[in-house]
Design a protein around this motif. Structure first.
Motif, PDB file in Angstrom:
ATOM      1  N   PHE A 136       0.821  -1.220   0.000  1.00  0.00           N
ATOM      2  CA  PHE A 136       0.000   0.000   0.000  1.00  0.00           C
ATOM      3  C   PHE A 136       0.851   1.265   0.000  1.00  0.00           C
ATOM      4  O   PHE A 136       0.374   2.339   0.362  1.00  0.00           O
ATOM      5  N   PHE A 137       2.088   1.137  -0.396  1.00  0.00           N
ATOM      6  CA  PHE A 137       3.012   2.272  -0.312  1.00  0.00           C
ATOM      7  C   PHE A 137       2.592   3.434  -1.201  1.00  0.00           C
ATOM      8  O   PHE A 137       2.963   4.572  -0.946  1.00  0.00           O
ATOM      9  N   ALA A 138       1.832   3.141  -2.229  1.00  0.00           N
ATOM     10  CA  ALA A 138       1.380   4.208  -3.110  1.00  0.00           C
ATOM     11  C   ALA A 138       0.519   5.223  -2.355  1.00  0.00           C
ATOM     12  O   ALA A 138       0.363   6.365  -2.775  1.00  0.00           O
ATOM     13  N   LYS A 139      -0.043   4.798  -1.221  1.00  0.00           N
ATOM     14  CA  LYS A 139      -0.923   5.676  -0.444  1.00  0.00           C
ATOM     15  C   LYS A 139      -0.143   6.662   0.429  1.00  0.00           C
ATOM     16  O   LYS A 139      -0.740   7.530   1.070  1.00  0.00           O
ATOM     17  N   LEU A 140       1.172   6.486   0.495  1.00  0.00           N
ATOM     18  CA  LEU A 140       1.981   7.407   1.301  1.00  0.00           C
ATOM     19  C   LEU A 140       2.625   8.464   0.406  1.00  0.00           C
ATOM     20  O   LEU A 140       2.836   8.234  -0.787  1.00  0.00           O
TER      21      LEU A 140
END
Lengths: 189, 189
Positions: free
Chosen positions: A105-109
DNA sequence: TTATTCATGTAATTTGTTACATGATTCT
DNA sequence: AGAATCATGTAACAAATTACATGAATAA
């Protein structure tokens, strides 16, 4: 009769070195496998009791240096069960790794948050590896070179993790915290 | 209010890509984190219900291609909880690795049994790595290069394990299945 | 028509931790 | 005298799996 669990077998394994009390078994585990197979007193004592009911161990109360303790000793039946487990094909490794999940879910950071998370995590890994190195080599028997192996493995594993995340950090820093899409190699010309 | 568990957050994370049903969430997990953070239907459905009670998600029944399903959608509150989790320092990795434990007691096996166990285990690792490679890259959104990362990590991890055990096997074979005592380096001159 | 996939959910069981409860002995 | 270590055990709770139970729609 169902098979013993891994922890139940570890406890048998500890007794394969000689009679031990629940408290002593906990210490052996702390000095060796605790960081990946742990057992609390809340597990150890009930398991020892269960082993005794099954006839895998026997126990006696002794006074050791004026101190009461209940010493457990492996029976023949117990040793056979333990040895059979040793020869079984082992269960697959299971890993619980929150940091690895978060990558999904790193795209959300935000880019700078990504870099910070990885940096912090590498520090965490370094600290843990240090703790591992400080565990005193557990030497129940002279000349048993296998007892160290598990600690060596742990150190190598953490080296791998530190290296992997450092490489990811490098990549992130190169692109200001935002990985580019990787081209799929192979597949189609 | 206590914190959400990792699995609870993974489920929220899956919903961060858009509305999904419990069944669809299970599929996402199968295609990505299942081999180190799994969740059965027996977990997923109750968690979704709990999330709804807490106001982290909302749900509606829809007919999709003539098929009934209950779609869950993240609320603002849910997104905030998820994002806060993403920024928290992650829990330390935990590993359950039966083969590594067995190494502790390897002295109890005959030399040829040691070699055989390691050989079989390497084969097991190879097979599992193959399975991992066959997981189709999960691409919920084009251009999200982070979703692949977790599978890459897994493949690298298994490479490390295969290499480590191959090296151990070499050592064992060199000494006919019986490791010599390693001299302690350093410590005392 | 029959097997597979889609789809949701509950109940029982397993496995383990944490906190509690107790108390003796030894070190400082 | 008081803190730390040795020593054993139980009860409450947590997390998750497995098995059960059900049923519609689709593909072979």
């Amino acid at each position: 009769m169902s098979n013993n669990t891994t922890v139940e077998n570890i406890i048998l394994g500890c007794l394969s070195f000689g009679p031990r009390s629940g408290y002593e078994i906990k210490k052996i585990i702390n000095m060796s496998s605790s960081w990946f197979y742990n057992a609390s007193y809340g597990s150890i004592y009930p398991i020892l009791k269960k082993h005794e009911e099954k006839g895998l161990v026997s126990s006696e109360e002794v006074i050791d240096n004026g101190r009461y303790k209940r010493l457990y000793q492996m029976t023949d039946k117990g040793y056979k069960a333990f040895h059979a487990w040793m020869l079984q094909s082992p269960k697959l490794m299971t890993v619980k790794y929150e940091m690895a999940v978060k990558l999904m879910f790193f795209a959300k950071l935000a880019p700078e948050q990504r870099i910070q998370q990885i940096e912090e995590h590498i520090e965490q890994l370094r600290l843990f590896k240090q703790e591992l190195e400080e565990i005193e080599p557990w030497a129940e028997h002279e000349g048993d070179s296998y007892q160290r192996l598990i600690l060596d493995w742990g150190e190598n594993l953490y080296d791998f993790l530190i290296q992997w995340f450092s490489q990811l950090l490098n990549e992130l820093q190169k692109y200001d915290g935002d990985l580019p899409q990787k081209p799929k190699d192979g597949q189609q010309l």
